[in-house]
Design a protein around this motif. Structure first.
Motif, PDB file in Angstrom:
ATOM      1  N   THR A 177       1.076  -1.075  -0.105  1.00  0.00           N
ATOM      2  CA  THR A 177      -0.106   0.033  -0.352  1.00  0.00           C
ATOM      3  C   THR A 177       0.835   1.297  -0.090  1.00  0.00           C
ATOM      4  OG1 THR A 177      -1.566  -1.140   1.499  1.00  0.00           O
ATOM      5  CG2 THR A 177      -2.032   1.164   1.207  1.00  0.00           C
ATOM      6  N   SER A 178       2.117   1.489   0.734  1.00  0.00           N
ATOM      7  CA  SER A 178       2.754   1.973   1.109  1.00  0.00           C
ATOM      8  C   SER A 178       3.328   2.841  -0.365  1.00  0.00           C
ATOM      9  CB  SER A 178       3.834   2.497   1.754  1.00  0.00           C
ATOM     10  OG  SER A 178       3.586   2.624   3.445  1.00  0.00           O
ATOM     11  N   LEU A 179       4.023   1.511  -1.024  1.00  0.00           N
ATOM     12  CA  LEU A 179       4.194   2.015  -2.189  1.00  0.00           C
ATOM     13  C   LEU A 179       3.234   2.957  -3.276  1.00  0.00           C
ATOM     14  CD1 LEU A 179       6.375   1.192  -4.398  1.00  0.00           C
ATOM     15  CD2 LEU A 179       6.220  -0.959  -4.713  1.00  0.00           C
ATOM     16  N   ALA A 180       2.255   1.612  -3.311  1.00  0.00           N
ATOM     17  CA  ALA A 180       0.873   2.013  -4.761  1.00  0.00           C
ATOM     18  C   ALA A 180       0.493   3.833  -3.639  1.00  0.00           C
ATOM     19  CB  ALA A 180       0.350   1.441  -4.698  1.00  0.00           C
ATOM     20  N   VAL A 181       0.729   3.914  -2.569  1.00  0.00           N
ATOM     21  CA  VAL A 181      -0.170   5.404  -2.961  1.00  0.00           C
ATOM     22  C   VAL A 181       0.947   6.438  -3.002  1.00  0.00           C
ATOM     23  CG1 VAL A 181      -0.806   6.631  -0.160  1.00  0.00           C
ATOM     24  CG2 VAL A 181      -1.185   4.548  -1.017  1.00  0.00           C
ATOM     25  N   TYR A 182       1.961   5.352  -2.857  1.00  0.00           N
ATOM     26  CA  TYR A 182       3.247   7.032  -3.155  1.00  0.00           C
ATOM     27  C   TYR A 182       3.925   7.208  -4.690  1.00  0.00           C
ATOM     28  CZ  TYR A 182       7.750   8.754  -4.393  1.00  0.00           C
ATOM     29  OH  TYR A 182       8.815   9.449  -4.614  1.00  0.00           O
ATOM     30  N   ILE A 183       3.462   5.850  -5.515  1.00  0.00           N
ATOM     31  CA  ILE A 183       3.092   5.984  -7.387  1.00  0.00           C
ATOM     32  C   ILE A 183       2.473   7.123  -7.387  1.00  0.00           C
ATOM     33  CG2 ILE A 183       2.977   4.980  -9.327  1.00  0.00           C
ATOM     34  CD1 ILE A 183       5.765   4.499  -7.831  1.00  0.00           C
ATOM     35  N   PHE A 184       1.286   6.563  -6.554  1.00  0.00           N
ATOM     36  CA  PHE A 184       0.106   7.662  -6.977  1.00  0.00           C
ATOM     37  C   PHE A 184       0.323   9.005  -7.049  1.00  0.00           C
ATOM     38  CE2 PHE A 184      -4.310   9.278  -5.968  1.00  0.00           C
ATOM     39  CZ  PHE A 184      -4.537   9.449  -7.367  1.00  0.00           C
ATOM     40  N   MET A 185       0.926   9.176  -5.543  1.00  0.00           N
ATOM     41  CA  MET A 185       1.828  11.208  -5.444  1.00  0.00           C
ATOM     42  C   MET A 185       1.997  10.913  -6.697  1.00  0.00           C
ATOM     43  SD  MET A 185      -0.551  12.006  -2.744  1.00  0.00           S
ATOM     44  CE  MET A 185      -1.398  11.422  -2.938  1.00  0.00           C
ATOM     45  N   VAL A 189       1.359  14.590  -9.330  1.00  0.00           N
ATOM     46  CA  VAL A 189       2.201  15.554  -8.999  1.00  0.00           C
ATOM     47  C   VAL A 189       2.436  15.816 -10.997  1.00  0.00           C
ATOM     48  CG1 VAL A 189       4.335  16.252  -9.194  1.00  0.00           C
ATOM     49  CG2 VAL A 189       3.256  16.135  -7.090  1.00  0.00           C
ATOM     50  N   LEU A 190       2.457  14.897 -11.518  1.00  0.00           N
ATOM     51  CA  LEU A 190       2.992  14.792 -12.876  1.00  0.00           C
ATOM     52  C   LEU A 190       1.404  15.324 -13.586  1.00  0.00           C
ATOM     53  CD1 LEU A 190       3.812  11.443 -13.873  1.00  0.00           C
ATOM     54  CD2 LEU A 190       5.288  13.416 -12.916  1.00  0.00           C
ATOM     55  N   ALA A 191       0.249  14.773 -13.472  1.00  0.00           N
ATOM     56  CA  ALA A 191      -1.076  14.871 -13.526  1.00  0.00           C
ATOM     57  C   ALA A 191      -1.320  16.867 -13.383  1.00  0.00           C
ATOM     58  CB  ALA A 191      -2.356  14.347 -13.292  1.00  0.00           C
ATOM     59  N   SER A 192      -0.628  16.985 -12.403  1.00  0.00           N
ATOM     60  CA  SER A 192      -0.849  18.450 -11.766  1.00  0.00           C
ATOM     61  C   SER A 192      -0.290  19.425 -12.977  1.00  0.00           C
ATOM     62  CB  SER A 192      -0.961  18.912 -10.778  1.00  0.00           C
ATOM     63  OG  SER A 192       0.324  19.003 -10.284  1.00  0.00           O
ATOM     64  N   ARG A 193       0.515  18.912 -13.199  1.00  0.00           N
ATOM     65  CA  ARG A 193       1.477  20.078 -13.901  1.00  0.00           C
ATOM     66  C   ARG A 193       1.269  20.048 -15.136  1.00  0.00           C
ATOM     67  NH1 ARG A 193       7.730  17.154 -11.974  1.00  0.00           N
ATOM     68  NH2 ARG A 193       7.657  17.806 -10.300  1.00  0.00           N
ATOM     69  N   GLU A 407      10.898  15.306  -3.614  1.00  0.00           N
ATOM     70  CA  GLU A 407      10.600  13.680  -3.376  1.00  0.00           C
ATOM     71  C   GLU A 407       9.964  13.179  -2.053  1.00  0.00           C
ATOM     72  OE1 GLU A 407      10.818  12.080  -6.304  1.00  0.00           O
ATOM     73  OE2 GLU A 407      11.263  14.359  -8.009  1.00  0.00           O
ATOM     74  N   ILE A 408      11.027  13.919  -1.448  1.00  0.00           N
ATOM     75  CA  ILE A 408      10.510  13.111   0.440  1.00  0.00           C
ATOM     76  C   ILE A 408       9.339  13.632   0.368  1.00  0.00           C
ATOM     77  CG2 ILE A 408      12.162  14.173   2.447  1.00  0.00           C
ATOM     78  CD1 ILE A 408      14.196  14.276   0.388  1.00  0.00           C
ATOM     79  N   SER A 409       8.558  15.186   0.449  1.00  0.00           N
ATOM     80  CA  SER A 409       7.567  15.356   1.487  1.00  0.00           C
ATOM     81  C   SER A 409       6.400  14.657   0.470  1.00  0.00           C
ATOM     82  CB  SER A 409       7.553  16.641   0.228  1.00  0.00           C
ATOM     83  OG  SER A 409       7.340  17.433  -0.483  1.00  0.00           O
ATOM     84  N   LEU A 410       6.692  14.151  -1.091  1.00  0.00           N
ATOM     85  CA  LEU A 410       5.688  13.167  -1.420  1.00  0.00           C
ATOM     86  C   LEU A 410       5.700  11.846  -0.208  1.00  0.00           C
ATOM     87  CD1 LEU A 410       5.549  14.034  -5.281  1.00  0.00           C
ATOM     88  CD2 LEU A 410       3.231  14.289  -3.152  1.00  0.00           C
ATOM     89  N   TYR A 411       6.866  11.617   0.077  1.00  0.00           N
ATOM     90  CA  TYR A 411       7.264  10.325   0.284  1.00  0.00           C
ATOM     91  C   TYR A 411       6.528   9.965   2.308  1.00  0.00           C
ATOM     92  CZ  TYR A 411       9.720   5.866   2.632  1.00  0.00           C
ATOM     93  OH  TYR A 411      10.325   5.248   2.456  1.00  0.00           O
ATOM     94  N   CYS A 412       6.254  11.292   2.200  1.00  0.00           N
ATOM     95  CA  CYS A 412       6.137  11.613   3.673  1.00  0.00           C
ATOM     96  C   CYS A 412       5.188  11.446   3.945  1.00  0.00           C
ATOM     97  CB  CYS A 412       6.755  12.075   4.387  1.00  0.00           C
ATOM     98  SG  CYS A 412       8.727  12.552   4.761  1.00  0.00           S
ATOM     99  N   LEU A 413       4.656  12.229   2.407  1.00  0.00           N
ATOM    100  CA  LEU A 413       2.995  12.535   2.349  1.00  0.00           C
ATOM    101  C   LEU A 413       2.064  10.743   2.137  1.00  0.00           C
ATOM    102  CD1 LEU A 413       0.310  14.304   2.049  1.00  0.00           C
ATOM    103  CD2 LEU A 413       0.328  14.787  -0.319  1.00  0.00           C
ATOM    104  N   LEU A 443      -4.314  -2.176  -7.672  1.00  0.00           N
ATOM    105  CA  LEU A 443      -5.429  -1.488  -8.694  1.00  0.00           C
ATOM    106  C   LEU A 443      -5.272   0.486  -8.838  1.00  0.00           C
ATOM    107  CD1 LEU A 443      -7.921  -0.832  -9.619  1.00  0.00           C
ATOM    108  CD2 LEU A 443      -9.062  -0.216  -8.338  1.00  0.00           C
ATOM    109  N   ILE A 444      -4.732   0.157  -7.273  1.00  0.00           N
ATOM    110  CA  ILE A 444      -3.766   2.008  -7.439  1.00  0.00           C
ATOM    111  C   ILE A 444      -2.961   2.233  -7.863  1.00  0.00           C
ATOM    112  CG2 ILE A 444      -2.855   3.493  -5.877  1.00  0.00           C
ATOM    113  CD1 ILE A 444      -4.876   2.367  -3.747  1.00  0.00           C
TER     114      ILE A 444
END
Length: 500
Positions: A177-185, A189-193, A407-413, A443-444
């Motif tokens: 779950t942690s890896l999936a949520v991080y990749i989703f973050m 970010v890319l989508a927001s750019r 990178e770090i803030s998204l990892y922690c988020l 899925l995520i």
């Protein structure tokens, strides 16, 4: 960007040679190689490179691209996981030497650690190798079936989604779950750019251009993570919980004492805390009626002296963490420059290690400094005080390089979000049917990789050049001969690539 030439008569490329008495234009060996390179162009995941149906693609090139992508993906997955596992084994062996014989028996042997690390290395290698191979295979298949131009807008999106379930190769029963949520973050970010560039969504995404938005995300994440570290460690992933326990620098017995006073319940282990300090050579008497836990946190030391001594110890703990973070990518990203200028690249890696270690040690130290300050100021300790004291801890991220902050803030988020929803689920605020869903992480992850690969295909400029280099190297995307990476429109992208 124009497509490469499909013949060898480009001005300046053909050579003229005399054969016998007739002047005939023939292609010399060098021109023949240049012509071969342009005519054997592989299909690209970039829309700019794939939007021409005139690209000649041969079957051999397709198979070779699939093979090399799989091998390179495996190499990256196995290299990163294997390197991190190696450092973990060395740290565990060093710790094992300092333990008593009784605790040594309880710990896994070095041979067992090595076998487990080898299995994990192979699993992650297969995971990334299969992901890369599947993505390229689907990309090539759809391109051959539907045409490059007609499928360029959606091909990478579908290929990324189909390649996502390769995560199952890391363990069919292991949740990521942690890896999936991080990749989703990362995908968000890319989508927001891309949204910032859009006329339709530009205003909505404007807050993402804040100069210090990364620091705000880090402060927000720190509140959840550090409160969970003290109050509810079960809401954190096991590996991350172990990381926090190591760098938080406090024994679980001490954390239990802080938890008791913050939750307003009678102390359950005051005598154990005193015995713990006695085992370290410090005699401390703790008052059961105390209102603030400063004496629990740093026994007889003052708050300022504790901060100084804790910082020195935290820095020593942080250096081994960041050595592989900088050295292993240097071997992959800067593999060509490493042979030409090894001292420059290694010096940058050591400087980055020192800087990131300073960040982590400052971050951990400031968590105790801020909480002690508020406890002493208001003469009380509760959950609100813990949340208030852990929020400014994220400001320590300002020590890091700007390019690493997001990178770090998204990892922690990602970990904060996972911890928050786990806590809400345990309390009962999340419907139980959501807890029965299996492999939501896959899925995520699949949705995230679809977004990432779609952005990679259509909006390459939203990626930083170092990531493009790695992605192009793995997936075999051909680039113009005169460029290492596509040119970026500075007027368009500088406002959001620097702020995110």
């Amino acid at each position: 960007m124009s497509p490469p030439a499909t013949n060898s008569t480009v001005a300046g490329d053909a050579c003229s040679c005399e054969v016998g008495s007739h002047r005939q234009k023939i292609i010399c060996s060098q021109c023949h190689n240049n012509s071969k390179k342009t005519s054997l162009t592989s299909s690209s995941s970039s829309y700019a490179l794939l939007s021409f149906d005139s690209f000649p693609v041969e079957d051999y090139d397709k198979r070779w691209r699939i093979f090399t992508a799989s091998v390179k993906g495996f190499a990256i997955g196995a290299g990163i996981k294997g390197g991190l596992s190696l450092f973990a084994i060395l740290a565990r062996l060093r710790r094992r030497r300092s333990l008593s014989s009784v605790k040594k028996v309880q710990m896994a042997s070095g041979g067992q650690d090595l076998i487990l690390a080898l299995k994990e290395t192979i699993r992650y290698g297969l995971f990334l190798g299969t992901f890369a191979g599947t993505f390229v295979s689907v990309d090539e298949f759809i391109a051959a079936l539907g045409g490059h131009q007609r499928t360029a807008r959606w091909r990478a999106l579908l290929a990324g989604a189909i390649a996502g379930p390769s995560m199952l190769l890391t363990g069919f029963k292991t949740q990521h779950t942690s890896l999936a949520v991080y990749i989703f973050m990362r995908a968000a970010v890319l989508a927001s750019r891309c949204g910032i560039k859009s006329k339709r969504f530009g205003r909505i995404c404007k807050p993402l251009t804040w100069a210090h938005g990364d620091l705000f995300l880090m402060c927000l994440s720190s509140t959840q993570i550090l409160c969970a570290y003290i109050l509810k460690q079960d809401s954190l992933p096991p590996t991350y919980k172990s990381f926090l326990n190591k760098h938080g620098g406090k024994d679980p017995i001490i954390l239990q004492g802080i938890r008791d006073i913050a939750c307003g319940v009678p102390f359950t282990n005051l005598e154990q805390i005193q015995k713990y300090y006695q085992s370290t050579g410090v005699d401390v008497m703790l008052d059961p009626q105390m209102k603030v836990p400063c004496s629990i946190i740093h026994e007889n030391q003052s708050c300022s002296w504790h901060a100084f001594s804790f910082f020195l110890q935290a820095y020593k703990r942080a250096v081994p963490v960041y050595l592989p973070v900088y050295l292993i990518p240097a071997l992959i990203v800067h593999r060509q420059g490493l042979a030409k200028r090894p001292f420059t690249i290694l010096a940058k890696g050591l400087l980055g290690t020192a800087r990131s270690s300073l960040f982590l040690s400052t971050y951990c130290t400031s968590a105790w400094v801020w909480t002690c300050f508020l406890f002493s100021l208001f003469k009380r300790c509760n959950i609100f005080m813990l949340a208030l004291g852990t929020f400014p801890t994220g400001i320590g991220l300002a020590i890091e390089k700007k390019s690493r902050r997001i990178e770090i803030s998204l990892y922690c988020l990602a970990r904060a979000i996972e911890s928050f929803f786990t806590t809400m689920s345990d309390i009962g605020y999340i419907p139980p049917q959501f807890n029965n869903l299996k492999r939501v992480d896959v899925l995520i992850f699949s949705i995230s990789t679809a977004i990432i690969m779609h952005c990679y295909a259509i909006e390459r400029e939203v990626f930083r050049s170092k990531y493009l280099n790695v992605l192009d190297w793995v997936f075999g995307v051909p680039l113009p001969p005169s460029e290492t990476t596509p040119k970026r429109n500075k007027n368009q992208t500088s406002t959001y690539t620097d702020s995110l």
